[in-house]
Design a protein around this motif. Structure first.
Motif, PDB file in Angstrom:
ATOM      1  N   UNK A   1       0.853  -1.187   0.000  1.00  0.00           N
ATOM      2  CA  UNK A   1       0.000   0.000   0.000  1.00  0.00           C
ATOM      3  C   UNK A   1       0.888   1.237   0.000  1.00  0.00           C
ATOM      4  N   UNK A   2       0.604   2.206  -0.850  1.00  0.00           N
ATOM      5  CA  UNK A   2       1.422   3.415  -0.921  1.00  0.00           C
ATOM      6  C   UNK A   2       1.361   4.214   0.371  1.00  0.00           C
ATOM      7  N   UNK A   3       2.465   4.848   0.724  1.00  0.00           N
ATOM      8  CA  UNK A   3       2.537   5.730   1.875  1.00  0.00           C
ATOM      9  C   UNK A   3       1.721   6.977   1.572  1.00  0.00           C
ATOM     10  N   UNK A   4       0.743   7.286   2.402  1.00  0.00           N
ATOM     11  CA  UNK A   4      -0.152   8.428   2.151  1.00  0.00           C
ATOM     12  C   UNK A   4       0.600   9.758   2.174  1.00  0.00           C
ATOM     13  N   UNK A   5       1.786   9.796   2.825  1.00  0.00           N
ATOM     14  CA  UNK A   5       2.544  11.029   2.904  1.00  0.00           C
ATOM     15  C   UNK A   5       3.432  11.270   1.703  1.00  0.00           C
ATOM     16  N   UNK A   6       3.541  10.300   0.814  1.00  0.00           N
ATOM     17  CA  UNK A   6       4.405  10.430  -0.348  1.00  0.00           C
ATOM     18  C   UNK A   6       3.595  10.339  -1.631  1.00  0.00           C
ATOM     19  N   UNK A   7       4.035  11.070  -2.617  1.00  0.00           N
ATOM     20  CA  UNK A   7       3.383  11.005  -3.923  1.00  0.00           C
ATOM     21  C   UNK A   7       3.957   9.814  -4.692  1.00  0.00           C
ATOM     22  N   UNK A   8       3.104   9.034  -5.313  1.00  0.00           N
ATOM     23  CA  UNK A   8       3.531   7.891  -6.104  1.00  0.00           C
ATOM     24  C   UNK A   8       3.469   8.256  -7.575  1.00  0.00           C
ATOM     25  N   UNK A   9       4.554   8.033  -8.279  1.00  0.00           N
ATOM     26  CA  UNK A   9       4.587   8.289  -9.706  1.00  0.00           C
ATOM     27  C   UNK A   9       4.048   7.068 -10.443  1.00  0.00           C
ATOM     28  N   UNK A  10       3.136   7.311 -11.336  1.00  0.00           N
ATOM     29  CA  UNK A  10       2.561   6.232 -12.132  1.00  0.00           C
ATOM     30  C   UNK A  10       2.916   6.483 -13.593  1.00  0.00           C
ATOM     31  N   UNK A  11       3.201   5.406 -14.278  1.00  0.00           N
ATOM     32  CA  UNK A  11       3.494   5.485 -15.703  1.00  0.00           C
ATOM     33  C   UNK A  11       2.338   4.895 -16.488  1.00  0.00           C
ATOM     34  N   UNK A  12       2.177   5.337 -17.687  1.00  0.00           N
ATOM     35  CA  UNK A  12       1.128   4.851 -18.564  1.00  0.00           C
ATOM     36  C   UNK A  12       1.750   3.851 -19.547  1.00  0.00           C
ATOM     37  N   UNK A  13       1.188   2.647 -19.600  1.00  0.00           N
ATOM     38  CA  UNK A  13       1.703   1.588 -20.466  1.00  0.00           C
ATOM     39  C   UNK A  13       0.628   1.150 -21.452  1.00  0.00           C
ATOM     40  N   UNK A  59      -5.035  -4.795 -26.981  1.00  0.00           N
ATOM     41  CA  UNK A  59      -4.244  -3.669 -26.510  1.00  0.00           C
ATOM     42  C   UNK A  59      -4.818  -3.239 -25.162  1.00  0.00           C
ATOM     43  N   UNK A  60      -3.957  -3.150 -24.147  1.00  0.00           N
ATOM     44  CA  UNK A  60      -4.401  -2.810 -22.798  1.00  0.00           C
ATOM     45  C   UNK A  60      -3.697  -1.547 -22.329  1.00  0.00           C
ATOM     46  N   UNK A  61      -4.452  -0.554 -21.891  1.00  0.00           N
ATOM     47  CA  UNK A  61      -3.903   0.681 -21.349  1.00  0.00           C
ATOM     48  C   UNK A  61      -3.894   0.564 -19.832  1.00  0.00           C
ATOM     49  N   UNK A  62      -2.697   0.698 -19.257  1.00  0.00           N
ATOM     50  CA  UNK A  62      -2.511   0.443 -17.828  1.00  0.00           C
ATOM     51  C   UNK A  62      -1.737   1.595 -17.201  1.00  0.00           C
ATOM     52  N   UNK A  63      -2.187   2.048 -16.053  1.00  0.00           N
ATOM     53  CA  UNK A  63      -1.506   3.034 -15.245  1.00  0.00           C
ATOM     54  C   UNK A  63      -0.870   2.263 -14.103  1.00  0.00           C
ATOM     55  N   UNK A  64       0.470   2.273 -14.015  1.00  0.00           N
ATOM     56  CA  UNK A  64       1.134   1.437 -13.008  1.00  0.00           C
ATOM     57  C   UNK A  64       2.460   2.068 -12.583  1.00  0.00           C
TER      58      UNK A  64
END
Length: 65
Positions: A1-13, A59-64
């Motif tokens: 689970x992401x830390x709520x105090x930090x921003x998580x960078x997501x990439x688009x695939x 073709x699958x568009x995924x944010x990860x």
């Protein structure tokens, strides 16, 4: 689970699958539903998919992360 105090960078695939013998829209819909059920486990978001039945392509568009 992401830390709520930090921003998580997501990439688009854009993930491309070639299915020998072709693929049906119904099969792709079932696979997408399975992806949606497990996406949180991997911190991914399956946004959209497209199917080219005659060429057997999905073709699958995924944010990860």
């Amino acid at each position: 689970m992401p830390d709520r105090g930090k921003e998580t960078t997501m990439s688009l695939y854009l993930d491309v699958h070639t299915i020998a013998g072709g693929v049906s829209a119904a099969d792709a819909a079932q696979a997408h539903a399975a992806d949606l059920r497990t996406q949180d486990k991997f911190g991914a978001h399956f946004l959209r998919y497209w199917v080219n039945e005659p060429d057997g392509k999905v073709f699958c568009l995924i944010d990860a992360p």
